[in-house]
Design a protein around this motif. Structure first.
Motif, PDB file in Angstrom:
ATOM      1  N   ASP A 295    -153.829  22.307 -17.198  1.00 18.16           N
ATOM      2  CA  ASP A 295    -152.631  23.157 -17.255  1.00 18.16           C
ATOM      3  C   ASP A 295    -151.527  22.616 -16.357  1.00 18.16           C
ATOM      4  O   ASP A 295    -150.927  23.337 -15.554  1.00 18.16           O
ATOM      5  CB  ASP A 295    -152.972  24.621 -16.902  1.00 18.16           C
ATOM      6  N   VAL A 296    -151.271  21.310 -16.491  1.00 19.42           N
ATOM      7  CA  VAL A 296    -150.129  20.699 -15.808  1.00 19.42           C
ATOM      8  C   VAL A 296    -149.236  20.038 -16.857  1.00 19.42           C
ATOM      9  O   VAL A 296    -149.596  19.958 -18.033  1.00 19.42           O
ATOM     10  CB  VAL A 296    -150.577  19.658 -14.744  1.00 19.42           C
TER      11      VAL A 296
ATOM     12  N   LYS B  80    -149.965  26.698 -22.393  1.00 22.43           N
ATOM     13  CA  LYS B  80    -148.596  26.282 -22.683  1.00 22.43           C
ATOM     14  C   LYS B  80    -148.273  24.886 -22.170  1.00 22.43           C
ATOM     15  O   LYS B  80    -147.379  24.230 -22.675  1.00 22.43           O
ATOM     16  CB  LYS B  80    -147.599  27.269 -22.086  1.00 22.43           C
ATOM     17  N   ARG B  81    -149.000  24.415 -21.140  1.00 19.11           N
ATOM     18  CA  ARG B  81    -148.676  23.111 -20.566  1.00 19.11           C
ATOM     19  C   ARG B  81    -149.259  21.987 -21.407  1.00 19.11           C
ATOM     20  O   ARG B  81    -150.315  22.149 -22.019  1.00 19.11           O
ATOM     21  CB  ARG B  81    -149.197  23.006 -19.125  1.00 19.11           C
TER      22      ARG B  81
ATOM     23  N   ASN C 110    -143.876  22.428 -20.217  1.00 18.23           N
ATOM     24  CA  ASN C 110    -144.170  23.554 -21.091  1.00 18.23           C
ATOM     25  C   ASN C 110    -143.988  23.149 -22.549  1.00 18.23           C
ATOM     26  O   ASN C 110    -143.093  22.391 -22.883  1.00 18.23           O
ATOM     27  CB  ASN C 110    -143.213  24.709 -20.784  1.00 18.23           C
TER      28      ASN C 110
END
Ligand code: AMP
Ligand code: GLY
Length: 425
Positions: A219-220, A213-214, A223
């Motif tokens: 994954d940073v 989602k990031r 969103n």
């Protein structure tokens, strides 16, 4: 059959791709569609919020089934309005769609039916919400009650962060969607998604997936609706799939039926696989985007036959087969997404990429302008590939992306990284 598909994203291109290979299909329309869907279906510029216009189109063309991709028309009662006019539609009614459209409804439903989920409280008073957060401590999760296109969830590391999320939501930052907030226990574990096809009584397990989602690698970042996905999800072994079915999916379908709002459509359970078992993070009432892109690549059976069986209440006699291979999709987004972005930049060599072995390029936000393909949305393409494992699917998807020429876009370089790491380990 004559089928009308509703939506315009990558999910809908993937559904159109699967529907167009159905032995049952005579003709496919899509409202409003995109440039990729236009190669498989007749795109019609209907306003999907205008239910009377959609029903009128269905009557004129003799549509046998309407397949609804996104959540907004489901929450707005499109299925109710079509079925009231005698038009068959795949998807939940407005009341059944509350599993997604109201987080408070979904949480209370889980409590009523013993479905494992994060502990929660609902508030519309900011002072009371802040007091509860102070009492519980951080990390803690704050969610807008209503539909917020992925923007309504704050996983707060500190009490201060959680309190400012409450203030932002309850002061009207998201409009109606944030009129009340749900405050949840922070769950620790590995995330995975599980999809089931439901006919009101029977749930047929589809497959598992995981999305990212990031916005940025590792994954940073902010969103998004989803920057990539893959299937199957490593934590979802056969035993875990069976456990989720028994502990979450079956009681949900039975509970919705018992409450007089039987669930017909795709039930998408967003899960946290914790040390004490699977817990529900959220329900969605439709295929995921970009999860649909990976699911259709792995599906061996006729999608239209399955969706029609769900509408007919005939899933008890059906089964579904999947390719053993993994599928992975990488979303190409316009610079700036999920914030403000420009449209209209030219994208080249998409057909060359799509012609590669075991690769499909699903369009999300595209249109044709003077014979050229141009960006027309935030998420623009979903480059999707099959492989023996996630690593091979990932390598194929990125090889196809290397062929595409689009200076106006960006994408993550690490979709599937955790699964690739666990395959290597
Ligand atoms: P949602 O929109 O509900 O899927 O939430 C967005 C993301 O926030 C999820 O994919 C999780 O990564 C995270 N999240 C939501 N609820 C929780 C929770 N109770 N505990 C931990 N993480 C959560
Ligand atoms: N990819 C997440 C969703 O479709 O909700």
């Amino acid at each position: 059959m004559k089928v009308l598909l509703i939506g315009s994203g990558g999910r809908e291109h993937a559904l159109a791709w699967a529907l167009s290979s159905s032995a049952l299909l005579d003709r496919l329309w899509c409202a409003p569609g995109n440039a990729g869907i236009a190669e498989l279906a007749d795109c019609v510029p209907l306003d999907i919020a205008d239910h009377a216009a959609i029903a009128g189109f269905c009557a004129d063309e003799g549509i046998d089934l309407v397949v609804i991709g996104p959540e907004a028309p489901l929450a707005a009662g499109l299925v109710d309005d079509l079925t009231a006019r005698g038009i068959a539609a795949f998807g939940p009614t407005r009341d059944a769609a509350r599993l997604e459209s109201s987080k408070a409804f979904a949480k209370d439903f889980c409590v009523r039916h013993g479905i494992p989920t994060a502990g929660h409280r609902q508030f519309s008073d900011a002072a009371k919400a802040r007091a509860y957060i102070a009492e519980r401590g951080a990390p803690i999760v704050v969610k807008a009650d209503g539909l917020a296109a992925g923007k309504g969830v704050v996983v707060a590391e500190t009490v201060e962060e959680a309190c400012s999320a409450v203030d932002a939501l309850l002061s009207g930052g998201l409009g109606e969607a944030g009129a009340s907030v749900v405050i949840e226990e922070f769950l620790v574990g590995e995330e995975a998604s599980y999809f089931a096809l439901c006919d009101g009584e029977t749930a047929l397990a589809l497959a598992s997936a995981q999305d990212h989602k990031r916005a940025y690698d590792g994954d940073v970042g902010p969103n998004t609706g989803g920057m990539g996905a893959f299937s199957p999800a490593p934590p979802m072994t056969d035993a875990m799939m069976a456990r989720v079915h028994e502990e979450i999916i079956r009681p949900t379908v039975a509970g919705m039926r018992a409450e007089g709002t039987p669930f017909v459509g795709v039930l998408y359970a967003g899960l946290m696989i914790t040390a004490s078992g699977p817990k529900l993070i959220e329900f969605n009432v439709r295929f995921g985007d970009p999860e649909a892109q990976v699911l259709v690549m792995r599906l061996r059976d006729d999608l239209l036959l399955l969706l029609q069986a769900a509408v007919d209440g005939a899933l008890a006699t059906m089964s579904v087969r999947w390719r053993a291979e993994a599928a992975l999709t990488v979303v190409l987004a316009a610079h700036g997404y999920p914030g403000p972005y420009e449209t209209g930049s030219v994208i080249r060599n998409v057909d060359e990429a799509a012609a590669m072995q075991d690769v499909e390029v699903f369009h999300a936000g595209t249109r044709r302008e003077n014979g050229e393909l141009v960006a027309a949305g935030g998420r623009v393409l979903g480059v999707t590939a099959l492989g023996r494992d996630v690593r091979e699917a990932q390598a194929r998807a990125y090889a196809a992306i290397d062929v595409i020429d689009w200076p106006g876009g960006y994408w993550r370089r690490d979709i599937g990284w955790r699964a690739v790491k666990s395959e290597a380990g």
